[in-house]
Motif scaffolding. Structure first.
Motif, PDB file in Angstrom:
ATOM      1  N   LYS A  59       3.099   6.680  10.111  1.00 26.86           N
ATOM      2  CA  LYS A  59       3.126   6.995  11.529  1.00 26.86           C
ATOM      3  C   LYS A  59       2.592   8.415  11.718  1.00 26.86           C
ATOM      4  CE  LYS A  59       6.980   3.859  12.375  1.00 26.86           C
ATOM      5  NZ  LYS A  59       8.381   3.703  12.865  1.00 26.86           N
ATOM      6  N   TYR A  60       2.082   8.688  12.925  1.00 27.70           N
ATOM      7  CA  TYR A  60       1.403   9.968  13.138  1.00 27.70           C
ATOM      8  C   TYR A  60       2.284  11.182  12.855  1.00 27.70           C
ATOM      9  CZ  TYR A  60      -2.957   8.144  15.068  1.00 27.70           C
ATOM     10  OH  TYR A  60      -4.171   7.532  15.233  1.00 27.70           O
ATOM     11  N   GLU A  61       3.585  11.063  13.031  1.00 30.52           N
ATOM     12  CA  GLU A  61       4.437  12.236  12.795  1.00 30.52           C
ATOM     13  C   GLU A  61       4.636  12.533  11.314  1.00 30.52           C
ATOM     14  OE1 GLU A  61       7.278   8.701  13.583  1.00 30.52           O
ATOM     15  OE2 GLU A  61       5.398   9.502  14.423  1.00 30.52           O
TER      16      GLU A  61
ATOM     17  N   ILE B 151      -4.986  12.233  16.568  1.00 31.39           N
ATOM     18  CA  ILE B 151      -5.129  10.910  17.160  1.00 31.39           C
ATOM     19  C   ILE B 151      -6.518  10.781  17.762  1.00 31.39           C
ATOM     20  CG2 ILE B 151      -4.250   9.354  18.908  1.00 31.39           C
ATOM     21  CD1 ILE B 151      -1.596  10.797  18.687  1.00 31.39           C
ATOM     22  N   PRO B 152      -7.212   9.703  17.500  1.00 29.92           N
ATOM     23  CA  PRO B 152      -7.931   9.546  16.276  1.00 29.92           C
ATOM     24  C   PRO B 152      -9.263  10.272  16.350  1.00 29.92           C
ATOM     25  CG  PRO B 152      -8.168   7.573  17.579  1.00 29.92           C
ATOM     26  CD  PRO B 152      -7.229   8.501  18.315  1.00 29.92           C
TER      27      PRO B 152
ATOM     28  N   TYR C  59      -3.086   4.971  10.111  1.00 29.47           N
ATOM     29  CA  TYR C  59      -2.063   5.059  11.138  1.00 29.47           C
ATOM     30  C   TYR C  59      -2.091   3.880  12.106  1.00 29.47           C
ATOM     31  CZ  TYR C  59      -2.253   9.909   9.554  1.00 29.47           C
ATOM     32  OH  TYR C  59      -2.256  11.046   8.786  1.00 29.47           O
ATOM     33  N   GLU C  60      -3.252   3.332  12.368  1.00 23.71           N
ATOM     34  CA  GLU C  60      -3.397   2.361  13.442  1.00 23.71           C
ATOM     35  C   GLU C  60      -3.724   0.950  12.960  1.00 23.71           C
ATOM     36  OE1 GLU C  60      -6.027   3.824  16.439  1.00 23.71           O
ATOM     37  OE2 GLU C  60      -4.950   5.710  16.654  1.00 23.71           O
TER      38      GLU C  60
ATOM     39  N   ALA D 247      -3.410  13.922  10.706  1.00 26.01           N
ATOM     40  CA  ALA D 247      -2.954  12.972  11.720  1.00 26.01           C
ATOM     41  C   ALA D 247      -3.319  13.302  13.151  1.00 26.01           C
ATOM     42  CB  ALA D 247      -1.438  12.839  11.611  1.00 26.01           C
TER      43      ALA D 247
ATOM     44  N   GLU E  60      -7.582  10.641   5.653  1.00 33.53           N
ATOM     45  CA  GLU E  60      -6.956   9.929   6.763  1.00 33.53           C
ATOM     46  C   GLU E  60      -7.968   8.998   7.410  1.00 33.53           C
ATOM     47  OE1 GLU E  60      -3.984  13.004   8.832  1.00 33.53           O
ATOM     48  OE2 GLU E  60      -5.964  13.842   8.404  1.00 33.53           O
ATOM     49  N   GLN E  61      -7.582   7.735   7.536  1.00 28.38           N
ATOM     50  CA  GLN E  61      -8.261   6.765   8.385  1.00 28.38           C
ATOM     51  C   GLN E  61      -9.678   6.374   7.949  1.00 28.38           C
ATOM     52  OE1 GLN E  61      -6.990   9.230  11.930  1.00 28.38           O
ATOM     53  NE2 GLN E  61      -6.739   7.198  12.826  1.00 28.38           N
TER      54      GLN E  61
END
Length: 280
Positions: free
Chosen positions: A270-272, A5-6, A248-249, A3, A222-223
């Motif tokens: 969510k990022y957390e 960002i990004p 996440y986004e 996580a 991720e992503q």
């Protein structure tokens, strides 16, 4: 890496530890995520007794906040240091498989074994406060340290391991790491997990999937939708191995159709990485 960002190192990004409520949208049951026969072979199929999650297996990923064990997912991916054997046993009694999250490519100052890592293997910060990349070439130092961490996962009863920060060679680590260094180290981590009877996932490291799909039992990404990379995970699905994926986004409307087509196990988080989630 979890996580960030990004896709850029963000030391000043705020990590808001807000425990949310889970979105109970899917139900475990039916397929337990095992492979067909449990026999190992040169194609990377699991050895007898080792768990093999199949494509489409539902999952929950929670690395912060109080663990919500009511989320209806077949697989829980949780921090290996933060949770005792009793938590793993409880999830097993509820029919879940449990993955042990560890950082194997970066040092974390807040871990109980942090003092065992010599300064010579600590590189640049990786974007998280108190964390630094490791010199993965130094397997003479790192192998026994990672073996001890994996022993902990096994002793707590985890079914599998999610080793994080497995793509240092693509980052500014402070060391001249090469793709060959990364392949060697990632295979070492996979072997250490397999020697302890646990499955192991390849975290991100998309460029090396063709070389590593046979060494790993599933992938964690991720992503990939945000960056147009999800098709690069197809070798895992083609091999009958799950891809546990988080965005996440993007709203679910932007990635779930593709995830269903590719048979990815996708979440909006969510990022957390608290309990909150949305599923496809």
């Amino acid at each position: 890496m979890r996580a960030l960002i990004p896709r850029v190192l963000a030391p000043t990004a705020a990590l808001l530890l807000l425990a949310g409520c889970a979105a109970h949208q899917d139900r475990p049951g039916g397929d337990d995520g095992r492979g067909d026969d449990g026999r190992g072979d040169g194609a990377g199929r699991p050895a007898a007794g080792r768990w093999q999650p199949r494509p489409g297996t539902s999952w929950q990923w929670q690395l912060s906040g109080r663990l919500d064990t009511s989320v209806p997912a077949e697989v829980y991916d949780i921090d290996g240091f933060d949770h005792p054997a009793a938590t793993v046993a409880r999830l097993h009694r509820e029919g879940r498989r449990v993955i042990c999250y560890l950082s194997t490519g970066a040092w974390e100052e807040f871990r109980p074994d942090a003092g065992r890592f010599p300064a010579s293997v600590l590189g640049r910060g990786n974007g998280w406060k108190g964390e630094r990349w490791l010199d993965i070439r130094r397997t003479d130092v790192l192998e026994p340290l990672m073996a001890a961490r994996l022993d902990m996962c096994r002793e707590k009863g985890f079914d599998a391991v999610e080793p994080d920060n497995m793509d240092g060679y693509k980052n500014r680590t402070g060391f001249p790491l090469t793709a060959a260094d990364q392949l060697r180290y990632n295979r070492l981590v996979a072997k250490l997990a397999h020697d302890r009877g646990m499955a192991v996932g390849l975290k991100n490291d998309l460029d090396q999937i063709p070389h590593l799909v046979a060494d790993f039992d599933f992938a964690v990404n991720e992503q990939c939708a945000q960056y147009g990379e999800c098709a690069e995970l197809e070798p895992f699905v083609a091999a009958g191995k799950a891809v546990f994926h988080a965005e996440y986004e993007l709203p679910t409307s932007r990635f779930c159709a593709q995830s269903r087509r590719l048979r990815l196990s996708s979440l909006l988080k969510k990022y957390e990485l608290g309990a909150w989630r949305r599923t496809c």
